[in-house]
Structure formats: structure tokens, C-alpha cells
Design a protein around this motif. Structure first.
Motif, PDB file in Angstrom:
ATOM      1  N   SER A 109       0.536  -1.277  -0.114  1.00 27.79           N
ATOM      2  CA  SER A 109       0.037  -0.018  -0.269  1.00 27.79           C
ATOM      3  C   SER A 109       0.875   1.349   0.158  1.00 27.79           C
ATOM      4  N   CYS A 110       0.400   1.700  -0.618  1.00 24.06           N
ATOM      5  CA  CYS A 110       1.368   3.308  -0.446  1.00 24.06           C
ATOM      6  C   CYS A 110      -0.146   4.451  -0.723  1.00 24.06           C
ATOM      7  N   ALA A 111       0.498   5.580   1.106  1.00 24.71           N
ATOM      8  CA  ALA A 111      -0.436   6.810   1.290  1.00 24.71           C
ATOM      9  C   ALA A 111      -0.016   7.776   0.893  1.00 24.71           C
ATOM     10  N   ALA A 112      -1.109   8.691  -0.184  1.00 23.41           N
ATOM     11  CA  ALA A 112      -0.407   9.363  -0.913  1.00 23.41           C
ATOM     12  C   ALA A 112      -0.431  10.799  -0.304  1.00 23.41           C
ATOM     13  N   SER A 113      -0.009  12.030   0.062  1.00 24.67           N
ATOM     14  CA  SER A 113      -0.620  13.621   0.223  1.00 24.67           C
ATOM     15  C   SER A 113       0.755  13.891  -0.109  1.00 24.67           C
ATOM     16  N   GLY A 114      -0.305  15.637   0.056  1.00 23.88           N
ATOM     17  CA  GLY A 114       0.519  16.198  -0.546  1.00 23.88           C
ATOM     18  C   GLY A 114       0.616  17.148  -2.205  1.00 23.88           C
ATOM     19  N   PHE A 115      -0.873  16.190  -3.036  1.00 27.01           N
ATOM     20  CA  PHE A 115      -0.844  17.159  -3.684  1.00 27.01           C
ATOM     21  C   PHE A 115      -2.007  16.484  -4.322  1.00 27.01           C
TER      22      PHE A 115
END
Length: 113
Positions: free
Chosen positions: A21-27
Motif C-alpha cells: 500500500s502507498c499513502a499519498a499526500s501533498g498533491f
């Protein structure tokens, strides 16, 4: 600030499964193509799979039929389901947003024979 955090790596026997899993933030996640890459020590980083903002997927020939990439735009998450794992899948796996030159820290997958 763009941030990608991978999880789910570990040690598994050949033939087993793992889900990264990859948690993304900031865009704005919904707009971006998301990718998984992997790197074996001493070798170049290679594309494993990517998924477009609309859910169109593409896979490396070496993982077709065994790996599935998916995304959850409500949670800003991208996943890589890996089945029928082989020792040659052993690598550090990275989540990436190429358009932003953004990479996670990587998660190690080790497949024992």
C-alpha cells in the motif's frame, strides 16, 4: 509537500502473496498517474505497474497476470496485490508520482524459494 509512504512489504515463500500500500499526500491525488517501481540491488529501478487517474492500468511483462494495481481516490491510496510470488520478485518496491518526481522510501519484499 508531496509525501508517499509505502507499507506491506515482508518475507514470503514462493507462491505466496503480499499486498503493498502507498499513502499519498501533498498533491491532488485524483489527477495523477500512480506507479510502482522495484529495484534489485545492483540493478536499475524498473517499472512494475502504473494506474492512470481514470483507472487504466499497465504492467511489466514479468508481472502480468500475477500483480494487480489499484487505487482508492477517496483515501489517496494506491495498492499492489502481488500473487504467485517468485524469488526473482525480491526487491525494494517504490511508490512514485513520476510527473512530480516524487518517490516513497521503499518497502522490501523478499521471496524465499
Amino acid at each position: 509537500q508531496v509525501k508517499l509512504v509505502e507499507s506491506g512489504g515482508g518475507l514470503v515463500q514462493a507462491g505466496g502473496s503480499l499486498r503493498l500500500s502507498c499513502a499519498a499526500s501533498g498533491f491532488i491525488f485524483n489527477f495523477r498517474l500512480m506507479s510502482w517501481y522495484r529495484q534489485i540491488p545492483g540493478k536499475e529501478r524498473e517499472l512494475v505497474a502504473h494506474i492512470s487517474s481514470g483507472g487504466i492500468t499497465n504492467y511489466a511483462d514479468s508481472v502480468k497476470g500475477r500483480f494487480t494495481i489499484s487505487r482508492d481516490n477517496t483515501k489517496n491510496m494506491v495498492h499492489l496485490q502481488m500473487n504467485s510470488l517468485k524469488p526473482e520478485d525480491t526487491a525494494v518496491y517504490y511508490c512514485a508520482v513520476q510527473a512530480l518526481n516524487a518517490w516513497g522510501q521503499g518497502t522490501l519484499v523478499t521471496v524465499s524459494s
